[in-house]
Design a protein around this motif. Sequence first.
Motif, mmCIF file in Angstrom:
data_model
loop_
_atom_site.group_PDB
_atom_site.id
_atom_site.type_symbol
_atom_site.label_atom_id
_atom_site.label_comp_id
_atom_site.label_asym_id
_atom_site.label_seq_id
_atom_site.Cartn_x
_atom_site.Cartn_y
_atom_site.Cartn_z
ATOM 1 N N ALA A 41 0.834 -1.203 0.000
ATOM 2 C CA ALA A 41 0.000 0.000 0.000
ATOM 3 C C ALA A 41 0.871 1.258 0.000
ATOM 4 C CB ALA A 41 -0.929 -0.007 1.208
ATOM 5 N N ILE A 42 1.984 1.191 0.707
ATOM 6 C CA ILE A 42 2.902 2.334 0.743
ATOM 7 C C ILE A 42 3.599 2.492 -0.610
ATOM 8 C CG2 ILE A 42 5.014 3.230 1.795
ATOM 9 C CD1 ILE A 42 4.160 1.829 4.398
ATOM 10 N N PHE A 43 4.106 1.378 -1.152
ATOM 11 C CA PHE A 43 4.819 1.442 -2.432
ATOM 12 C C PHE A 43 3.901 1.794 -3.596
ATOM 13 C CE2 PHE A 43 8.082 -1.264 -0.269
ATOM 14 C CZ PHE A 43 9.170 -0.427 -0.505
ATOM 15 N N SER A 44 2.606 1.463 -3.467
ATOM 16 C CA SER A 44 1.681 1.734 -4.571
ATOM 17 C C SER A 44 1.499 3.219 -4.827
ATOM 18 C CB SER A 44 0.319 1.096 -4.277
ATOM 19 O OG SER A 44 -0.283 1.685 -3.134
ATOM 20 N N MET A 45 1.894 4.068 -3.869
ATOM 21 C CA MET A 45 1.798 5.514 -4.073
ATOM 22 C C MET A 45 2.780 6.002 -5.134
ATOM 23 S SD MET A 45 1.505 6.741 -0.089
ATOM 24 C CE MET A 45 0.230 6.077 1.005
ATOM 25 N N GLY A 46 3.839 5.245 -5.361
ATOM 26 C CA GLY A 46 4.818 5.693 -6.337
ATOM 27 C C GLY A 46 5.192 4.675 -7.391
ATOM 28 N N PHE A 47 4.724 3.417 -7.221
ATOM 29 C CA PHE A 47 5.098 2.360 -8.157
ATOM 30 C C PHE A 47 3.859 1.599 -8.615
ATOM 31 C CE2 PHE A 47 8.652 3.012 -5.237
ATOM 32 C CZ PHE A 47 9.702 3.255 -6.120
ATOM 33 N N ASP A 48 3.701 1.479 -9.918
ATOM 34 C CA ASP A 48 2.542 0.786 -10.468
ATOM 35 C C ASP A 48 2.576 -0.709 -10.177
ATOM 36 O OD1 ASP A 48 1.548 3.160 -11.473
ATOM 37 O OD2 ASP A 48 2.463 2.888 -13.467
ATOM 38 N N TRP A 49 3.791 -1.285 -10.118
ATOM 39 C CA TRP A 49 3.883 -2.723 -9.892
ATOM 40 C C TRP A 49 3.294 -3.125 -8.546
ATOM 41 C CZ3 TRP A 49 6.460 -4.153 -5.553
ATOM 42 C CH2 TRP A 49 7.421 -3.266 -5.043
ATOM 43 N N ALA A 50 3.409 -2.225 -7.557
ATOM 44 C CA ALA A 50 2.843 -2.530 -6.238
ATOM 45 C C ALA A 50 1.319 -2.581 -6.299
ATOM 46 C CB ALA A 50 3.303 -1.491 -5.222
ATOM 47 N N SER A 51 0.736 -1.654 -7.053
ATOM 48 C CA SER A 51 -0.728 -1.654 -7.215
ATOM 49 C C SER A 51 -1.190 -2.893 -7.970
ATOM 50 C CB SER A 51 -1.168 -0.393 -7.962
ATOM 51 O OG SER A 51 -0.805 0.776 -7.243
ATOM 52 N N ASP A 52 -0.391 -3.312 -8.947
ATOM 53 C CA ASP A 52 -0.759 -4.488 -9.736
ATOM 54 C C ASP A 52 -0.669 -5.777 -8.919
ATOM 55 O OD1 ASP A 52 -1.124 -2.824 -11.911
ATOM 56 O OD2 ASP A 52 0.908 -3.150 -12.707
ATOM 57 N N MET A 53 0.245 -5.824 -7.955
ATOM 58 C CA MET A 53 0.426 -7.027 -7.150
ATOM 59 C C MET A 53 -0.603 -7.156 -6.038
ATOM 60 S SD MET A 53 4.545 -7.432 -6.603
ATOM 61 C CE MET A 53 4.221 -8.703 -5.380
ATOM 62 N N THR A 54 -1.127 -6.042 -5.559
ATOM 63 C CA THR A 54 -2.005 -6.055 -4.389
ATOM 64 C C THR A 54 -3.181 -7.019 -4.512
ATOM 65 O OG1 THR A 54 -1.383 -3.787 -3.804
ATOM 66 C CG2 THR A 54 -3.462 -4.634 -2.899
ATOM 67 N N PRO A 55 -3.906 -7.065 -5.642
ATOM 68 C CA PRO A 55 -5.054 -7.985 -5.720
ATOM 69 C C PRO A 55 -4.686 -9.454 -5.610
ATOM 70 C CG PRO A 55 -5.165 -6.319 -7.453
ATOM 71 C CD PRO A 55 -3.801 -6.231 -6.854
ATOM 72 N N TYR A 56 -3.402 -9.780 -5.787
ATOM 73 C CA TYR A 56 -2.971 -11.175 -5.757
ATOM 74 C C TYR A 56 -2.487 -11.609 -4.371
ATOM 75 C CZ TYR A 56 -3.142 -10.907 -10.858
ATOM 76 O OH TYR A 56 -3.564 -10.752 -12.159
ATOM 77 N N LEU A 57 -2.475 -10.714 -3.410
ATOM 78 C CA LEU A 57 -2.034 -11.073 -2.063
ATOM 79 C C LEU A 57 -3.002 -12.075 -1.436
ATOM 80 C CD1 LEU A 57 -0.955 -7.591 -0.655
ATOM 81 C CD2 LEU A 57 0.512 -9.430 -1.485
#
Length: 300
Positions: A234-250
């Motif tokens: 959630a923190i990394f998703s503020m600046g990196f798209d890959w973090a947002s893309d990975m979140t639904p797969y957690l």
Amino acid sequence: MTAVTTTEARHGAEVPSRYADKKLSFFGVLRSEFLKFRSLTTSWVMTAIISALMLGFSLLGALMVNTMYQDMKDAAADAPPQHGMEGMSIDSLGNIVHTLGSVGIDMGNMLVGSVAVVFLASEYANRSIHTTMTVVPKRSMIYLAKLLVVSLISFVLGFVLAMIGYLLAFQFINGEIQDKFPFENGVFFHALGVGLYFMMVAWMGIGFGALLRNNAGGIMMVVTLFLILPILLAIFSMGFDWASDMTPYLPSQVGRAMIEYSVPEDAKFNNVEAGGILALWCGIPALLGYLRFRFTDVKG
């Protein structure tokens, strides 16, 4: 003659055990593992904590539903009829009502995983694993029995708590909500989903317990995957798209998607797809744990 026979037996003649011709059965090993689980104080304490958390959060969820419903009624009084109580908001509220039994699942799943970790890793901590493997030389049989025990207990625990949580919370919600959203079959299937969720997390716990052979280490791995990793992404998703893309797969996200009561049309996964991804998250540690349990030294 009797005296001679007795003397020989007493002075070195080996008398075979009456159990010597008995074959080791999987049912017997399974029964012994159930007895171990019952005798482990940590299992009872953590099960009681899981129950208290799940039921407590369900009651808090009922109070939240009452507040939301009252806010919607107040808003509807000042809005045109077409934007009143029959809009999408009331449908969303219905989904919350029908899933009141799983409000506390984000805390419950970590504790279920912790119970599974302790069930196996504690035997390494107190050295009783040597006795277990002496009595039951077939390591695969031991591991499968432990896995089956925690799977059954976790599934039943999740299902029962979800049903009781719903029935208990339903008594505390507004009478108008009770009339509008009565019990339906979907609540039963939702509770089954919670049981499956708990069961899969137990696989992960057993796997980490066998891999790390340490209570604290195994529990920390479960907490990291279900709590710490989502926060970091959630923190990394503020600046990196890959973090947002990975979140639904957690695992926590796909677990929630698996027990979703009404899947939105734009959802990334349906219930079955999410369950498959969660099974991978939980099954891989269980498989790796089996390989270490089966092929490495007990002291390793």
